[in-house]
Design a protein around this motif. Structure first.
Motif, PDB file in Angstrom:
ATOM      1  N   ILE A 162       0.634  -1.215   0.020  1.00 49.76           N
ATOM      2  CA  ILE A 162       0.341   0.091   0.183  1.00 49.76           C
ATOM      3  C   ILE A 162       1.410   1.511  -0.291  1.00 49.76           C
ATOM      4  N   ALA A 163       2.067   1.161   0.573  1.00 49.04           N
ATOM      5  CA  ALA A 163       3.016   2.101   0.705  1.00 49.04           C
ATOM      6  C   ALA A 163       3.412   2.523  -0.132  1.00 49.04           C
ATOM      7  N   GLY A 164       4.004   1.595  -1.398  1.00 52.89           N
ATOM      8  CA  GLY A 164       3.968   2.226  -2.790  1.00 52.89           C
ATOM      9  C   GLY A 164       3.076   1.937  -3.545  1.00 52.89           C
TER      10      GLY A 164
ATOM     11  N   LEU B 195       5.438   3.047   6.310  1.00 53.53           N
ATOM     12  CA  LEU B 195       3.902   4.187   5.892  1.00 53.53           C
ATOM     13  C   LEU B 195       3.766   5.602   6.788  1.00 53.53           C
ATOM     14  N   LEU B 196       5.423   5.260   7.215  1.00 54.12           N
ATOM     15  CA  LEU B 196       5.951   6.370   8.272  1.00 54.12           C
ATOM     16  C   LEU B 196       5.958   7.524   7.531  1.00 54.12           C
ATOM     17  N   SER B 197       6.355   7.685   6.355  1.00 49.96           N
ATOM     18  CA  SER B 197       7.049   8.637   6.150  1.00 49.96           C
ATOM     19  C   SER B 197       6.267   8.858   3.834  1.00 49.96           C
ATOM     20  N   HIS B 198       5.219   8.145   4.286  1.00 56.09           N
ATOM     21  CA  HIS B 198       4.068   7.781   3.005  1.00 56.09           C
ATOM     22  C   HIS B 198       3.848   9.420   2.470  1.00 56.09           C
ATOM     23  N   PRO B 199       4.096  10.528   2.088  1.00 57.66           N
ATOM     24  CA  PRO B 199       3.908  11.956   1.693  1.00 57.66           C
ATOM     25  C   PRO B 199       1.860  12.582   2.254  1.00 57.66           C
ATOM     26  N   ARG B 200       1.369  11.537   1.583  1.00 57.98           N
ATOM     27  CA  ARG B 200       0.277  11.549   2.656  1.00 57.98           C
ATOM     28  C   ARG B 200      -0.734  10.733   3.722  1.00 57.98           C
TER      29      ARG B 200
END
Length: 303
Positions: A161-163, A188-193
């Motif tokens: 999901i993160a990518g 997902l910690l650094s996901h921009p959204r």
């Protein structure tokens, strides 16, 4: 009552949809205690708890999860539909039983809990089919609304999901489900959204350190690359940290008599999300979330 086919969701709630079996007693309990109390079975799971709160605020949540075609699953889907939740896109399995969560709550807090979400984990990416086959979106035209995502999904699926292009336009709101599953959120910690909702223990697990308070925990998560974080600390001050400017704001919950615990964090997250969708600023949204969570744990909001 069967699945609701025609509802267009305002928000997608992805993760655990199950039965909560909760034993509660006002007595203080320790290991081996045997006390009188009440045992209830109610719809639960992080994604479902969030969806139920969103529905109380007037939104139309759609559920993406795995529910068995057993009697428990049929009862659960009927209960969800009766609350106005979108169930048309649930993955209904003939082979997997409906998941369950069991907890013991006492006058001195949560004593123990076991989450049996093995069917959700076994279903894997099948629960996301509606996001890729055009019913709710596709890789070329991804879902562009808010998504509440919980950490009961497997580490592998959360990493996908993160990518994934399927979530490239979504407003991702993410909760770990429990401290034992907090580290699943690392991809997902650094996901921009992404906006991450954790308690102080979960923040410590994600950062591999202990924090003295929610503000310090929020700052630590921002240092690890998070874009936006909300950190709760039980009856202590809560914090909202935002990478834009590195600013952390705090607010304290009002003191209440705690009558229940399971679902409080999910109520906090849902109320915060609703407040922001309605245009509230960071301070007002944090205050609204704390007020809703206080009302929930005190028993002023129904299950």
């Amino acid at each position: 009552m069967s699945e609701t086919p025609d509802m267009t969701p305002d928000i997608l709630c992805i993760g655990s949809v199950l039965w909560d079996i909760i034993g509660r007693s006002p007595a203080h309990m320790s290991t081996g205690a045997d006390v009188p109390g009440r045992i209830t079975r109610v719809p639960g799971g992080v994604a479902l708890n969030i969806a139920m709160t969103l529905a109380r605020f007037g939104l139309r949540p759609g559920l993406l999860s795995a529910v068995g075609r057993d009697a428990e699953g049929n009862d659960l889907v009927a209960a969800c539909a009766a609350m106005g939740l979108g169930t048309a896109h649930l993955y209904r399995s003939d082979d997997l039983p409906t998941d369950r969560y069991m907890a013991i709550e006492a006058g001195n807090g949560l004593i123990a809990a076991i989450a049996d979400a093995h069917s959700l984990e076994a279903a894997g990416g099948k629960i996301l089919r509606a996001l890729e086959d055009g019913r709710l979106g596709s890789a070329a035209a991804p879902w562009a609304g808010p998504v509440a995502l919980d950490g009961n999904l497997t580490t592998g699926l959360l990493a996908e999901i993160a990518g994934s292009a399927l979530f490239a336009a979504a407003d991702l709101r993410i909760a770990p489900a429990s401290p034992g599953k907090a580290e699943r959120l690392l991809p997902l910690l650094s996901h921009p959204r992404a906006t991450i909702y954790v308690n102080i223990e979960e923040a410590g697990l994600l950062c591999q350190r202990r924090f003295a308070g929610a503000a310090e925990a929020a700052a630590g998560l921002l240092e690890r690359g998070a874009r936006r974080v909300l950190v709760t600390d039980g009856g202590g001050a809560c914090a909202d940290g935002c990478a834009a400017g590195g600013e952390v704001i705090t607010a304290a919950p009002r003191p209440v008599l705690v009558t229940r615990i399971t679902g409080a964090g999910d109520t906090f997250m849902a109320a915060h999300l609703v407040a922001e969708l309605r245009g509230a600023g960071r301070g007002a949204a944090l205050a609204a979330a704390l007020d809703a969570a206080a009302s929930y744990v005190s028993g002023d909001i129904g299950t």
